[in-house]
Design a protein around this motif. Sequence first.
Motif, PDB file in Angstrom:
ATOM      1  N   LEU A  62       1.070   5.055  -2.717  1.00 11.42           N
ATOM      2  CA  LEU A  62       1.032   6.573  -2.481  1.00 11.42           C
ATOM      3  C   LEU A  62       1.995   6.947  -2.266  1.00 11.42           C
TER       4      LEU A  62
ATOM      5  N   PHE B  95      -9.743  13.470  -6.604  1.00 13.22           N
ATOM      6  CA  PHE B  95      -8.740  12.377  -7.308  1.00 13.22           C
ATOM      7  C   PHE B  95      -9.934  11.689  -5.587  1.00 13.22           C
ATOM      8  N   LEU B  96      -9.931  11.776  -4.715  1.00 14.40           N
ATOM      9  CA  LEU B  96     -10.747  11.179  -3.112  1.00 14.40           C
ATOM     10  C   LEU B  96     -11.451  11.178  -3.959  1.00 14.40           C
TER      11      LEU B  96
ATOM     12  N   ARG C  57       1.146  -0.755  -0.398  1.00 15.12           N
ATOM     13  CA  ARG C  57      -0.382   0.009  -0.130  1.00 15.12           C
ATOM     14  C   ARG C  57       0.659   1.648  -0.370  1.00 15.12           C
TER      15      ARG C  57
ATOM     16  N   GLN D  92     -13.289  10.441  -7.038  1.00 13.29           N
ATOM     17  CA  GLN D  92     -13.591   9.343  -7.370  1.00 13.29           C
ATOM     18  C   GLN D  92     -13.046   7.834  -7.093  1.00 13.29           C
ATOM     19  N   LEU D  93     -11.984   8.215  -6.472  1.00 12.74           N
ATOM     20  CA  LEU D  93     -11.831   6.882  -5.707  1.00 12.74           C
ATOM     21  C   LEU D  93     -13.155   5.952  -4.847  1.00 12.74           C
ATOM     22  N   GLN D  94     -13.083   7.062  -3.895  1.00  9.83           N
ATOM     23  CA  GLN D  94     -14.313   6.694  -3.309  1.00  9.83           C
ATOM     24  C   GLN D  94     -15.781   6.043  -4.168  1.00  9.83           C
ATOM     25  N   ASN D  95     -16.133   6.665  -5.273  1.00 11.78           N
ATOM     26  CA  ASN D  95     -17.175   6.411  -6.146  1.00 11.78           C
ATOM     27  C   ASN D  95     -16.551   5.321  -6.723  1.00 11.78           C
ATOM     28  N   ARG D  96     -15.360   4.738  -6.607  1.00 13.81           N
ATOM     29  CA  ARG D  96     -14.908   3.497  -7.582  1.00 13.81           C
ATOM     30  C   ARG D  96     -15.366   2.154  -6.556  1.00 13.81           C
ATOM     31  N   GLY D  97     -14.509   3.078  -5.677  1.00 14.58           N
ATOM     32  CA  GLY D  97     -14.791   1.919  -4.512  1.00 14.58           C
ATOM     33  C   GLY D  97     -15.540   1.329  -4.042  1.00 14.58           C
TER      34      GLY D  97
END
Length: 66
Positions: free
Chosen positions: A7, A24-25, A3, A27-32
């Motif tokens: 990053l 970015f965060l 991990r 987008q990351l949350q939505n995709r997750g």
Amino acid sequence: MKRKDLLSDEFLKQFKTGEDLYGFLAQLQNRGLEKMLEGELDAHLGYDKHEKTTKTNARNGFIIRK
């Protein structure tokens, strides 16, 4: 891959403003969340997306009549 490697400093340098980082965060949350919901649906239905099945409980709501 660790991990920590995901990053790296090089990766994080692309964010110049807080707005860039928050975008970015988001987008990351939505995709997750989408992937988690897909996994939950796979487990519930008993087969992966796009996998052919003979079960009547299909993802698109279409019922196969025999």
